[in-house]
Design a protein around this motif. Structure first.
Motif, PDB file in Angstrom:
ATOM      1  N   UNK A 113       0.812  -1.216   0.000  1.00 56.59           N
ATOM      2  CA  UNK A 113       0.000   0.000   0.000  1.00 56.59           C
ATOM      3  C   UNK A 113       0.848   1.270   0.000  1.00 56.59           C
ATOM      4  N   UNK A 114       2.152   1.117  -0.166  1.00 55.58           N
ATOM      5  CA  UNK A 114       3.061   2.271  -0.248  1.00 55.58           C
ATOM      6  C   UNK A 114       2.978   3.165   0.992  1.00 55.58           C
ATOM      7  N   UNK A 115       2.804   2.562   2.132  1.00 57.21           N
ATOM      8  CA  UNK A 115       2.818   3.320   3.375  1.00 57.21           C
ATOM      9  C   UNK A 115       1.458   3.649   3.949  1.00 57.21           C
ATOM     10  N   UNK A 116       0.388   3.280   3.252  1.00 55.61           N
ATOM     11  CA  UNK A 116      -0.952   3.539   3.787  1.00 55.61           C
ATOM     12  C   UNK A 116      -1.304   2.441   4.785  1.00 55.61           C
ATOM     13  N   UNK A 117      -1.684   2.810   6.022  1.00 46.22           N
ATOM     14  CA  UNK A 117      -2.030   1.790   7.016  1.00 46.22           C
ATOM     15  C   UNK A 117      -3.246   0.968   6.588  1.00 46.22           C
ATOM     16  N   UNK A 118      -3.261  -0.305   6.975  1.00 43.15           N
ATOM     17  CA  UNK A 118      -4.360  -1.192   6.611  1.00 43.15           C
ATOM     18  C   UNK A 118      -5.006  -1.782   7.863  1.00 43.15           C
ATOM     19  N   UNK A 119      -6.323  -1.872   7.821  1.00 41.24           N
ATOM     20  CA  UNK A 119      -7.069  -2.616   8.835  1.00 41.24           C
ATOM     21  C   UNK A 119      -7.410  -3.985   8.254  1.00 41.24           C
ATOM     22  N   UNK A 120      -8.056  -4.799   9.072  1.00 42.64           N
ATOM     23  CA  UNK A 120      -8.436  -6.146   8.634  1.00 42.64           C
ATOM     24  C   UNK A 120      -9.503  -6.121   7.544  1.00 42.64           C
ATOM     25  N   UNK A 121     -10.124  -4.979   7.314  1.00 45.31           N
ATOM     26  CA  UNK A 121     -11.153  -4.860   6.281  1.00 45.31           C
ATOM     27  C   UNK A 121     -10.573  -4.549   4.900  1.00 45.31           C
ATOM     28  N   UNK A 122      -9.259  -4.388   4.825  1.00 45.62           N
ATOM     29  CA  UNK A 122      -8.610  -4.135   3.532  1.00 45.62           C
ATOM     30  C   UNK A 122      -8.902  -5.296   2.565  1.00 45.62           C
ATOM     31  N   UNK A 123      -9.190  -4.966   1.324  1.00 45.20           N
ATOM     32  CA  UNK A 123      -9.469  -6.013   0.337  1.00 45.20           C
ATOM     33  C   UNK A 123      -8.185  -6.768   0.002  1.00 45.20           C
ATOM     34  N   UNK A 124      -8.256  -8.080   0.082  1.00 45.08           N
ATOM     35  CA  UNK A 124      -7.119  -8.936  -0.272  1.00 45.08           C
ATOM     36  C   UNK A 124      -7.610 -10.016  -1.229  1.00 45.08           C
ATOM     37  N   UNK A 125      -6.676 -10.583  -1.972  1.00 47.60           N
ATOM     38  CA  UNK A 125      -7.036 -11.639  -2.925  1.00 47.60           C
ATOM     39  C   UNK A 125      -5.824 -12.527  -3.153  1.00 47.60           C
ATOM     40  N   UNK A 126      -6.070 -13.669  -3.745  1.00 47.10           N
ATOM     41  CA  UNK A 126      -4.972 -14.580  -4.068  1.00 47.10           C
ATOM     42  C   UNK A 126      -4.016 -13.927  -5.053  1.00 47.10           C
TER      43      UNK A 126
END
Length: 294
Positions: A113-126
Motif C-alpha cells: 500500500x506504499x505506506x498507507x495503514x491497513x485494517x483487517x477490512x482491507x481487500x485482499x485476494x490470491x
C-alpha cells in the motif's frame, strides 16, 4: 485447557508453547523428527509424532483438544499450499464444535500500500497477496463456522535472536563486510516482538468467541534502512544501498518485498484482547538485545 500446536519446535511456536505452559495449559505438539520431539519435550509439551502430511494424526490430536493453534509456517516452501490445505481440513474437522482454532497468517497477504495503514477490512485476494497460500489458508479456516476461528496477520516477528530477514542481514554483514538494502530504504515494515505475539495468542486461544481476522504489530513501523544500519553498527560492517534493478538480479522477487510498505493497524487486537505490546523495539533488540548477545 488442552491445546494442540503445530510448529511448536520452530521460532515463534516455541515461544508460544512457553507462554501457554506458563499460563497453566497442557500442550501437545506435532513433532516430525527426533530433534523436534526433543525440542518440544524440553519446552514442557507432549510430542505427537507426525508431520503436516499425516492427516490422520492431525485429526485425532485435534479431536482430543480444547483448542488448536496452527503455528507451522514455511514461507519458502513452494509446495506448502498443497501440504497445508489437507492439514487444515484434518485439524478443522477433528476439533469439536465451538472450540477455538487459531491460524497463523502474515501481513504479507496484503498488497503493497506504499505506506498507507491497513485494517483487517482491507481487500485482499490470491492475486495480490504476497503469500497466496496463506490467503487461501485464511479462507479455509474462516469458512469453518462451527468453530471459534481467529486468523492472526502478524508483522515481521523479531526477538530472541530469530527471524529470517535479520539473520540473513547479520550473516551477510559478517561474511561480506556490508549489509544491503534496496533503494533509499525509507519504506517501513510493521514488526512485532515474538513474546508480544505469543502473549496475544495466549489471549486469543482462551476466548470463547473467534476474533475473525486480527492484525498483530506494534504501532511504530521500522524503516528497512534503519534495520540495515543497526546491523552494520552491530557487526562493524557498512550499510549499502542497492538500486532496484541490481537487487532484482541478486534477490529476484524478494527485492520488491524489501521495497514494500504496508503498515498494519493493530486496533482490533488492542480492543478485543487488551493487547499492549511491551517488548523492546527491533532496533534496540539488534543493538542491545538478543541479536547483540548472539
Amino acid at each position: 485447557m488442552r491445546i494442540f500446536i503445530t510448529g511448536a519446535s520452530g521460532y515463534f511456536g516455541g515461544a508460544l508453547t512457553e507462554h501457554l505452559i506458563a499460563a497453566g495449559h497442557t500442550v501437545e505438539a506435532l513433532a516430525r523428527s527426533d530433534r523436534a520431539r526433543d525440542r518440544v519435550s524440553e519446552l514442557g509439551a507432549t510430542p505427537v509424532a507426525g508431520s503436516l502430511s499425516d492427516t490422520g494424526v492431525l485429526h485425532e490430536a485435534a479431536a482430543r483438544s480444547d483448542a488448536v493453534v496452527h503455528a507451522a509456517v514455511d514461507y519458502g516452501d513452494r509446495d506448502m499450499q498443497n501440504v497445508e490445505q489437507p492439514a487444515l481440513d484434518a485439524l478443522l474437522s477433528g476439533l469439536p464444535d465451538g472450540r477455538p482454532f487459531v491460524y497463523t497468517s502474515t501481513g504479507l497477504v496484503y498488497p503493497d500500500t506504499k505506506g498507507r495503514p491497513v485494517t483487517e477490512d482491507e481487500e485482499v485476494s490470491e492475486q495480490t497477496a504476497r503469500q497466496p497460500h496463506k490467503y487461501l489458508g485464511e479462507r479455509r479456516v474462516l469458512a469453518a463456522t462451527n468453530l471459534a476461528t481467529t486468523v492472526v496477520r502478524a508483522g515481521m516477528i523479531y526477538g530472541r535472536g530469530g527471524t529470517t530477514l535479520l539473520q540473513l542481514m547479520i550473516g551477510q554483514a559478517r561474511q561480506q563486510g556490508v549489509v544491503t538494502y534496496v533503494g533509499d530504504g525509507a519504506n517501513t515494515w510493521s514488526t512485532v516482538h515474538v513474546d508480544d505475539l505469543a502473549a496475544l495468542y495466549a489471549a486469543v486461544v482462551t476466548r470463547e468467541e473467534g476474533g475473525g481476522i486480527v492484525n498483530a504489530a506494534t504501532r511504530t513501523g521500522t524503516a528497512i534502512r534503519d534495520m540495515a544500519e543497526a546491523v552494520a553498527t552491530l557487526t562493524g560492517a557498512r550499510a549499502v544501498s542497492l538500486p532496484l534493478d541490481e537487487a532484482m538480479k541478486s534477490f529476484g522477487p524478494m527485492a520488491l518485498a524489501l521495497t514494500s510498505s504496508t503498515p498494519l493497524d493493530p486496533s482490533r487486537a488492542e480492543r478485543l484482547y487488551g493487547w499492549k505490546p511491551s517488548g523492546p523495539s527491533v532496533i534496540d533488540e539488534i543493538l542491545q538485545g538478543s541479536y547483540a548477545a548472539a
